[in-house]
Scaffold this active site. Structure first.
Site, PDB file in Angstrom:
ATOM      1  N   ARG A  73      28.063  34.293 -29.818  1.00  0.00           N
ATOM      2  CA  ARG A  73      28.676  33.227 -30.608  1.00  0.00           C
ATOM      3  C   ARG A  73      29.222  33.800 -31.916  1.00  0.00           C
ATOM      4  NH1 ARG A  73      25.282  30.523 -32.687  1.00  0.00           N
ATOM      5  NH2 ARG A  73      23.376  31.371 -31.795  1.00  0.00           N
ATOM      6  N   TYR A 201      33.257  34.264 -24.184  1.00  0.00           N
ATOM      7  CA  TYR A 201      31.793  34.386 -24.163  1.00  0.00           C
ATOM      8  C   TYR A 201      31.115  32.998 -24.100  1.00  0.00           C
ATOM      9  CZ  TYR A 201      27.027  34.457 -25.600  1.00  0.00           C
ATOM     10  OH  TYR A 201      25.692  34.196 -25.640  1.00  0.00           O
ATOM     11  N   LYS A 210      26.483  24.390 -26.510  1.00  0.00           N
ATOM     12  CA  LYS A 210      26.249  24.215 -27.947  1.00  0.00           C
ATOM     13  C   LYS A 210      27.298  23.299 -28.571  1.00  0.00           C
ATOM     14  CE  LYS A 210      22.454  26.385 -27.986  1.00  0.00           C
ATOM     15  NZ  LYS A 210      22.250  27.722 -27.695  1.00  0.00           N
ATOM     16  N   HIS A 230      17.950  21.601 -30.534  1.00  0.00           N
ATOM     17  CA  HIS A 230      17.920  22.931 -29.910  1.00  0.00           C
ATOM     18  C   HIS A 230      16.490  23.225 -29.469  1.00  0.00           C
ATOM     19  CE1 HIS A 230      19.029  27.511 -30.444  1.00  0.00           C
ATOM     20  NE2 HIS A 230      19.166  27.118 -29.200  1.00  0.00           N
ATOM     21  N   SER A 252      17.908  30.922 -31.742  1.00  0.00           N
ATOM     22  CA  SER A 252      18.425  31.688 -30.603  1.00  0.00           C
ATOM     23  C   SER A 252      17.680  33.004 -30.454  1.00  0.00           C
ATOM     24  CB  SER A 252      19.916  31.955 -30.812  1.00  0.00           C
ATOM     25  OG  SER A 252      20.599  30.740 -30.962  1.00  0.00           O
ATOM     26  N   CYS A 254      14.621  33.583 -29.685  1.00  0.00           N
ATOM     27  CA  CYS A 254      13.265  33.597 -30.239  1.00  0.00           C
ATOM     28  C   CYS A 254      12.223  33.031 -29.274  1.00  0.00           C
ATOM     29  CB  CYS A 254      13.228  32.849 -31.565  1.00  0.00           C
ATOM     30  SG  CYS A 254      14.099  33.715 -32.881  1.00  0.00           S
ATOM     31  N   ASN A 258      11.464  31.700 -22.454  1.00  0.00           N
ATOM     32  CA  ASN A 258      10.172  32.261 -22.057  1.00  0.00           C
ATOM     33  C   ASN A 258       9.046  31.241 -22.123  1.00  0.00           C
ATOM     34  OD1 ASN A 258       9.952  35.434 -21.576  1.00  0.00           O
ATOM     35  ND2 ASN A 258      11.720  34.980 -22.853  1.00  0.00           N
ATOM     36  N   ASP A 281      16.649  24.922 -23.508  1.00  0.00           N
ATOM     37  CA  ASP A 281      17.513  25.171 -24.671  1.00  0.00           C
ATOM     38  C   ASP A 281      17.868  23.910 -25.452  1.00  0.00           C
ATOM     39  OD1 ASP A 281      18.905  27.348 -26.079  1.00  0.00           O
ATOM     40  OD2 ASP A 281      20.749  26.324 -25.509  1.00  0.00           O
ATOM     41  N   ARG A 374      23.320  38.085 -20.613  1.00  0.00           N
ATOM     42  CA  ARG A 374      22.750  36.801 -20.168  1.00  0.00           C
ATOM     43  C   ARG A 374      22.832  36.636 -18.663  1.00  0.00           C
ATOM     44  NH1 ARG A 374      21.050  32.923 -24.409  1.00  0.00           N
ATOM     45  NH2 ARG A 374      21.382  34.140 -26.290  1.00  0.00           N
TER      46      ARG A 374
HETATM   47  P1  GTP Z   1      18.569  31.456 -26.623  1.00  0.00           P
HETATM   48  O1  GTP Z   1      18.959  31.369 -25.193  1.00  0.00           O
HETATM   49  O2  GTP Z   1      19.451  32.406 -27.405  1.00  0.00           O
HETATM   50  O3  GTP Z   1      18.513  30.132 -27.298  1.00  0.00           O
HETATM   51  O4  GTP Z   1      17.134  32.210 -26.702  1.00  0.00           O
HETATM   52  P2  GTP Z   1      15.640  31.732 -26.384  1.00  0.00           P
HETATM   53  O5  GTP Z   1      15.074  31.029 -27.559  1.00  0.00           O
HETATM   54  O6  GTP Z   1      15.604  31.013 -25.089  1.00  0.00           O
HETATM   55  O7  GTP Z   1      14.863  33.120 -26.275  1.00  0.00           O
HETATM   56  P3  GTP Z   1      14.244  33.887 -25.000  1.00  0.00           P
HETATM   57  O8  GTP Z   1      13.123  33.143 -24.365  1.00  0.00           O
HETATM   58  O9  GTP Z   1      15.369  34.282 -24.114  1.00  0.00           O
HETATM   59  O10 GTP Z   1      13.634  35.175 -25.694  1.00  0.00           O
HETATM   60  C1  GTP Z   1      14.415  36.064 -26.456  1.00  0.00           C
HETATM   61  C2  GTP Z   1      13.702  37.385 -26.644  1.00  0.00           C
HETATM   62  O11 GTP Z   1      12.423  37.179 -27.242  1.00  0.00           O
HETATM   63  C3  GTP Z   1      13.465  38.121 -25.328  1.00  0.00           C
HETATM   64  O12 GTP Z   1      13.782  39.470 -25.498  1.00  0.00           O
HETATM   65  C4  GTP Z   1      11.981  37.948 -25.083  1.00  0.00           C
HETATM   66  O13 GTP Z   1      11.441  39.027 -24.378  1.00  0.00           O
HETATM   67  C5  GTP Z   1      11.394  37.811 -26.481  1.00  0.00           C
HETATM   68  N1  GTP Z   1      10.192  36.929 -26.472  1.00  0.00           N
HETATM   69  C6  GTP Z   1      10.101  35.701 -25.917  1.00  0.00           C
HETATM   70  N2  GTP Z   1       8.851  35.186 -26.053  1.00  0.00           N
HETATM   71  C7  GTP Z   1       8.130  36.109 -26.723  1.00  0.00           C
HETATM   72  C8  GTP Z   1       6.768  36.154 -27.176  1.00  0.00           C
HETATM   73  O14 GTP Z   1       5.965  35.232 -26.988  1.00  0.00           O
HETATM   74  N3  GTP Z   1       6.390  37.275 -27.862  1.00  0.00           N
HETATM   75  C9  GTP Z   1       7.260  38.310 -28.094  1.00  0.00           C
HETATM   76  N4  GTP Z   1       6.801  39.371 -28.760  1.00  0.00           N
HETATM   77  N5  GTP Z   1       8.551  38.300 -27.667  1.00  0.00           N
HETATM   78  C10 GTP Z   1       8.987  37.224 -27.001  1.00  0.00           C
HETATM   79  C1  SPV Z   2      21.959  30.533 -28.214  1.00  0.00           C
HETATM   80  O1  SPV Z   2      22.599  31.421 -28.820  1.00  0.00           O
HETATM   81  O2  SPV Z   2      21.146  29.768 -28.789  1.00  0.00           O
HETATM   82  C2  SPV Z   2      22.141  30.364 -26.748  1.00  0.00           C
HETATM   83  C3  SPV Z   2      23.207  31.108 -26.097  1.00  0.00           C
HETATM   84  O3  SPV Z   2      21.429  29.589 -26.135  1.00  0.00           O
HETATM   85  S1  SPV Z   2      24.777  30.421 -26.387  1.00  0.00           S
HETATM   86  O4  SPV Z   2      25.132  29.579 -25.246  1.00  0.00           O
HETATM   87  O5  SPV Z   2      25.692  31.538 -26.508  1.00  0.00           O
HETATM   88  O6  SPV Z   2      24.749  29.616 -27.582  1.00  0.00           O
HETATM   89 MN    MN Z   3      19.920  28.576 -27.508  1.00  0.00          MN
END
Ligand code: GTP
Ligand code: SPV
Ligand code: MN
Length: 590
Positions: A73, A201, A210, A230, A252, A254, A258, A281, A374
């Site tokens: 983004r 992208y 978003k 979010h 994002s 964070c 997971n 999300d 992604r």
């Molecule tokens: P967006 O799609 O951008 O909104 O991201 P998201 O909030 O869904 O994050 P996602 O679950 O994809 O995790 C992003 C990164 O954080 C990855 O590299 C994970 O491995 C890492 N991560 C997720 N959960 C944990 C956790 O509990 N501990 C640690 N140390 N890292 C984590």
């Molecule tokens: C984020 O950046 O919070 C995402 C991926 O979930 S995007 O669709 O690029 O915003």
């Molecule tokens: Mn997101």
């Protein structure tokens, strides 16, 4: 020219006006049929836009590479174009709507010459639910069509539900020349319109995500009395078979995806705990007749971060990507025509192309997959998808959880004192920046409710909206803050995270039920260290104690940063939040 799937005069006018502007050679209406999508997939392969992967290993999966200058983004090129600048607020870039339309018209002019325009009717939320919202995206990218098919509900049934109403969001997208100096992501909340140009992208071009489901929808929610957030949504099933739902806002990259799909630690599995994913999300939240808050996931798929996803960290996400998935900017393993990314396993392919399409080996020391690479996977592929996923009324929330990446300040978990204090806790969120957006300074930035890049109006008004949603709502969710990212002196994460986070959710649910005590501190209620279950973990009660410390000096520093941040909102900042800040300072000083 626009003879399509509908007689809706507003849709036809929107298409005709956009055709006149962008001058495509053809217009194709997306009916959502498998036959049409299969045809487009073939065409996209022929164009070299996507590559079909190994049908045995990854049936119906494809890899795509974006332009090198177009991998995340672009917050500095994202605008809210409301008539008054004050309505966009200090949290947004602003352009006057007419000036924005004029500027973008000159960029969109003839941008689809030699190309086809695709008309994608889509629904955010289950088609026909009173809580769902309809959009029409016009795009010159088949990649966008195929991703929108996974991420939303598309096609003729959407237009049938729309009928002759003009209540739909108008999304116009052109890749144009992918010129990053002329890249604009503009939102017109007063017109329900989104114009995106010169990017290919995800977050810039899948306009349902978003742009619509957060930036435009947050404005709609403010007007109509609901919230677009979010947030992930998950259900925690206890051994008695009761399911409690929580929503969590993390910035994002964070940890939302997971947490949304976590596998309970063995000690919890043995007892019979299960976790169900409703969304990873975005949450649209409404107050029900019973005063509880109900959340739906308006999306139909996951646009998840690939790096770090593996059979141990997130087996459910990995399983969701084993078929019908589009991978973007990951490593292409040429030995078996499959995909790889950092953190998938310890066996990087020997014969591979990196995310830029260049020959690559792990020994180069360079990353093979882009850190913001992604996968786009259908929600129904996820082994732990909730049976309430399609429930048009949503799921009732017991808790709302905020969190971010903080190396020191925030403890593992704490509970806000009440709703207004909880809104304050959300409003002071800070997090270290990640690869999900281009051009951000490294370090901690304030990201209230993880909505800083996504709130489509003045965040002062947004805070006010939060406060009003909770007023006279004794059944509103309880509010918590978590931090999985505290580090030790060598910079290693102390808390094991991932599936183990259920141990913290367990405490949160018990707090909601009123079945566990807490320690009152200056920032809120913290667990007694013995109340975080560490059975089976390589962690001592002392370690937990460390994770729960609240450093007074650090928090006093923090309040200075908060004060500065709050000042940006001037008299738009609700008095309630200033009061909360004053009370926090008093308690820290005491
Ligand atoms: P967006 O799609 O951008 O909104 O991201 P998201 O909030 O869904 O994050 P996602 O679950 O994809 O995790 C992003 C990164 O954080 C990855 O590299 C994970 O491995 C890492 N991560 C997720 N959960 C944990 C956790 O509990 N501990 C640690 N140390 N890292 C984590
Ligand atoms: C984020 O950046 O919070 C995402 C991926 O979930 S995007 O669709 O690029 O915003
Ligand atoms: Mn997101």
């Amino acid at each position: 020219m626009a003879q399509g799937l509908t007689k809706n005069a507003s849709v036809i006018k929107f298409v005709n006006d956009s055709v006149a502007l962008t001058a495509p050679d053809n217009v194709v209406w997306i009916d959502g049929s498998k036959a049409q999508l299969d045809e487009l997939t073939k065409e996209s392969i022929a164009l070299g836009e996507i590559i079909k992967l190994n049908e045995e290993l990854l049936p119906n999966c494809y890899i795509h590479r974006t332009a090198i200058n177009d991998v995340a983004r672009v917050e500095h090129r994202t605008f809210i174009c409301s008539k008054r600048e004050i309505d966009a607020g200090p949290n947004n870039n602003w352009m006057e709507p007419q000036a924005a339309y004029d500027k973008l018209r000159s960029i969109f002019k003839d941008s689809m010459k030699g190309r086809t325009m695709y008309v994608i009717p889509f629904s955010m939320g289950t088609i026909g639910s009173p809580f769902s919202k309809i959009g029409v995206e016009l795009t010159d990218s088949i990649y966008v069509v195929l991703n929108m098919d996974i991420m939303t509900r598309i096609g003729k049934p959407v237009l049938d539900v729309l009928g002759d109403s003009d209540d739909f969001v108008r999304g116009l997208h052109s890749k144009a020349q992918l010129n990053d100096e002329e890249r604009y992501i503009c939102h017109f909340p007063e017109d329900n319109a989104i114009w995106s140009v010169n990017s290919g992208y995800g977050g810039n071009v899948l306009l349902g995500k978003k742009c619509f489901a957060l930036r435009i929808a947050s404005c709609q929610g403010k007007k109509e009395g609901w919230m677009a957030e979010h947030m992930l949504i998950l259900g925690i099933e206890n051994p008695k078979g009761e399911v409690k739902y929580v929503a969590a806002a993390f910035p994002s990259a964070c940890g939302k995806t997971n947490l949304a799909m976590l596998i309970p630690p063995e000690v919890y599995q043995k007892k019979g705990y299960k976790v169900w994913c409703v969304g990873d999300d975005i949450a649209w939240i409404r107050k029900g007749a019973d005063g509880r808050f109900y959340a739906v996931n308006p999306e139909n798929g996951f646009f998840g971060v690939a790096p770090g996803t593996n059979a141990k960290s997130n087996p459910n996400a990995l399983a969701a990507t084993r078929r019908d998935t589009i991978f973007t900017n990951v490593v292409h393993n040429l030995d078996n025509n499959s995909v790889w990314w950092e953190g998938l396993d310890k066996n990087p392919p020997a014969n591979a192309l990196d995310w830029k399409g260049n020959p690559w080996t792990a020994s180069s020391g360079e990353k093979g997959a882009h850190p913001n690479s992604r996968f786009t996977a259908p929600a129904k592929n996820c082994p732990c998808i909730s049976k309430e996923f399609e429930n048009p009324d949503g799921v009732p929330l017991d808790a709302i959880i905020f969190g971010g990446r903080r190396a020191r300040t925030a403890p593992l978990v704490y509970q806000a004192r009440d709703w207004n204090n909880g809104v304050f806790v959300g409003s002071i969120m800070g997090s270290e920046t990640t690869a999900a957006a281009i051009g951000l300074k490294a370090g901690v930035r304030r990201d209230p409710m993880a909505m800083l890049p996504f709130c489509g109006y003045n965040m002062g008004d947004y805070f006010r909206h939060w406060i009003e949603m909770g007023a006279n709502s004794p059944n509103a969710p309880k509010i918590f803050n978590v931090n999985w990212f505290r580090t030790d002196d060598s910079g290693n994460f102390i808390w094991p995270g991932y599936g183990e986070n259920l141990r913290v959710l367990d405490w949160i649910i018990k707090r909601c039920e009123g079945s566990v005590d807490a320690v009152e501190t200056s920032i809120g209620f913290l667990p007694k260290e013995a109340d975080i279950n560490i059975e089976g973990l390589d962690l001592s009660v002392e370690d937990v104690k460390g994770l729960l410390t609240v450093d007074k000096e650090m928090w006093l520093d923090e309040t200075a940063g908060i004060e500065e941040f709050f000042a940006k909102f001037g008299d738009k900042l609700p008095k309630e939040l200033n009061d909360e800040l004053a009370k926090l300072k008093e308690r820290l000083d005491a």
